[in-house]
Design an enzyme around this catalytic site. Structure first.
Site, PDB file in Angstrom:
ATOM      1  N   ASN A   9      28.502  11.556  66.125  1.00 46.93           N
ATOM      2  CA  ASN A   9      27.820  10.006  65.645  1.00 46.93           C
ATOM      3  C   ASN A   9      26.550  10.662  65.185  1.00 46.93           C
ATOM      4  OD1 ASN A   9      26.707   7.942  65.372  1.00 46.93           O
ATOM      5  ND2 ASN A   9      26.563   7.339  67.515  1.00 46.93           N
ATOM      6  N   LYS A  11      24.563   8.694  63.749  1.00 46.09           N
ATOM      7  CA  LYS A  11      23.653   7.502  63.736  1.00 46.09           C
ATOM      8  C   LYS A  11      22.892   7.374  62.153  1.00 46.09           C
ATOM      9  CE  LYS A  11      23.016   8.502  68.562  1.00 46.09           C
ATOM     10  NZ  LYS A  11      22.352   8.151  69.708  1.00 46.09           N
ATOM     11  N   HIS A  95      28.302   0.899  70.752  1.00 53.20           N
ATOM     12  CA  HIS A  95      27.420   1.837  70.986  1.00 53.20           C
ATOM     13  C   HIS A  95      26.196   1.223  71.749  1.00 53.20           C
ATOM     14  CE1 HIS A  95      24.521   5.013  70.909  1.00 53.20           C
ATOM     15  NE2 HIS A  95      25.389   5.855  70.866  1.00 53.20           N
ATOM     16  N   GLU A  97      23.288   1.467  71.592  1.00 48.65           N
ATOM     17  CA  GLU A  97      21.959   1.151  70.653  1.00 48.65           C
ATOM     18  C   GLU A  97      22.331  -0.152  69.761  1.00 48.65           C
ATOM     19  OE1 GLU A  97      22.003   4.885  68.408  1.00 48.65           O
ATOM     20  OE2 GLU A  97      21.070   6.024  70.361  1.00 48.65           O
ATOM     21  N   GLU A 167      29.072   6.710  77.820  1.00 46.59           N
ATOM     22  CA  GLU A 167      27.594   7.380  77.404  1.00 46.59           C
ATOM     23  C   GLU A 167      26.469   6.811  78.330  1.00 46.59           C
ATOM     24  OE1 GLU A 167      27.613   8.772  73.023  1.00 46.59           O
ATOM     25  OE2 GLU A 167      26.999   6.873  73.168  1.00 46.59           O
ATOM     26  N   GLY A 173      20.041  11.230  73.770  1.00 43.43           N
ATOM     27  CA  GLY A 173      18.743  11.615  73.144  1.00 43.43           C
ATOM     28  C   GLY A 173      17.616  12.056  73.719  1.00 43.43           C
ATOM     29  N   SER A 213      23.463  13.653  75.288  1.00 39.52           N
ATOM     30  CA  SER A 213      22.780  15.113  75.310  1.00 39.52           C
ATOM     31  C   SER A 213      23.869  16.352  75.389  1.00 39.52           C
ATOM     32  CB  SER A 213      21.738  15.252  76.202  1.00 39.52           C
ATOM     33  OG  SER A 213      20.743  14.610  76.090  1.00 39.52           O
TER      34      SER A 213
HETATM   35  O1  LIG Z   1      24.472   8.294  71.572  1.00 39.02           O
HETATM   36  C1  LIG Z   1      25.116   9.357  71.474  1.00 39.02           C
HETATM   37  C2  LIG Z   1      26.304   9.682  70.747  1.00 39.02           C
HETATM   38  O2  LIG Z   1      26.864   8.350  70.449  1.00 39.02           O
HETATM   39  C3  LIG Z   1      24.637  10.669  72.274  1.00 39.02           C
HETATM   40  O3  LIG Z   1      23.361  11.024  71.380  1.00 39.02           O
HETATM   41  P1  LIG Z   1      22.626  12.454  71.836  1.00 39.02           P
HETATM   42  O4  LIG Z   1      24.080  13.452  71.767  1.00 39.02           O
HETATM   43  O5  LIG Z   1      21.737  12.781  70.793  1.00 39.02           O
HETATM   44  O6  LIG Z   1      22.365  12.243  73.197  1.00 39.02           O
END
Ligand SMILES: O=C(CO)COP(=O)(O)O
Length: 251
Positions: A9, A11, A95, A97, A167, A173, A213
């Site tokens: 992903n 982003k 997601h 976010e 997640e 992150g 992560s």
């Molecule tokens: O939100 C994520 C994937 O959708 C995870 O992000 P990270 O792998 O950067 O922690």
């Protein structure tokens, strides 16, 4: 045996040229799609070009969001039909976010999941608890409710074809990964929830990814768990070398 699905992903990262360069570097090197599903979840602006570039290769392309309506007065939105039209195959829905920053709810995620199937897209439905919810021992309840609400009203075959991404928000992150055992415990609980409302066959078929992560150094241990069938990866999916190491681990 469920096939692992590794999705990067991106982003809100990578300009068109950078996206194309990435695909040029990885497309001849990812393992066969018979062994592992390798998906790049790119920004809207790169989707058309990346679909063209990956035709006939083992890389599949996904979008990061969409609207649930087919068309209409929804300024700034992209419809499922538009994604299907350009050859996108997967779509990430709900997601954390999007839930936190853009008002996504269980209800809109459910509408989008239905819309994805209506248009032949494979949904990757994200669920996960916050730090506070984990502290309060609410992880199982939160995740179970998100799963049931997202998949409400789907047929058994549709549930089987859904990808669920667990997640934990506190692991995204942050460099903090759930231990493989903890991640597996929640994924097993998700599978149990699927079993309760869609039956054993659906629960055995549905694929559950872990995200938060994930990187080449920890991916093998995570993928080695009984109820983890893949990974949804942010930061570590942005570099070709690291993406290739992740998909290799999914074989
Ligand atoms: O939100 C994520 C994937 O959708 C995870 O992000 P990270 O792998 O950067 O922690």
């Amino acid at each position: 045996m469920r096939k692992q699905v590794i999705a990067g992903n991106w982003k809100m990262n990578k300009l068109l040229g950078e996206s194309e360069q990435f695909i040029d570097e990885v497309k001849g090197q990812v393992p066969s799609a018979d062994q592992v599903e390798s998906v790049v979840v790119a920004p809207f602006t790169a989707l058309h070009s990346l679909v063209q570039k990956t035709k006939g290769t083992d890389v599949k392309i996904g979008a990061q969001n969409m609207h649930f309506e087919e068309s209409g007065a929804f300024t700034g939105e992209v419809s499922p039909e538009m994604l299907k039209d350009i050859g996108v195959e997967y779509v990430v829905l709900g997601h954390s976010e999007r839930r936190e920053l853009f008002g996504e709810t269980d209800e809109t995620v459910n509408k989008k999941t239905h819309a994805a199937f209506k248009h032949g897209l494979t949904p990757i439905v994200c669920v996960g608890e916050s730090d506070e919810q984990r502290e309060n021992n609410e992880t199982f309840t939160v995740v179970e409710n998100q799963v049931k609400n997202a998949l409400e009203g789907l047929t058994t075959d549709q549930v089987k074809a859904t990808i669920i991404a667990y997640e934990p928000i506190w692991a995204i992150g942050t460099g903090k990964t759930a231990t493989a055992a903890d991640a597996n415990e929640v994924c097993a609980h998700v599978r149990q929830a699927v079993k309760e409302f869609a039956g054993e066959e659906a629960a055995e078929a549905v694929r559950i990814q872990y995200g938060g992560s994930v990187k080449p150094a920890n991916v093998e241990e995570l993928l080695g768990q009984s109820d983890i069938d893949g990974a949804l990866v942010g930061g570590a999916s942005l570099q070709p070398e690291s993406f290739l190491a992740l998909v290799e681990a999914g074989k």
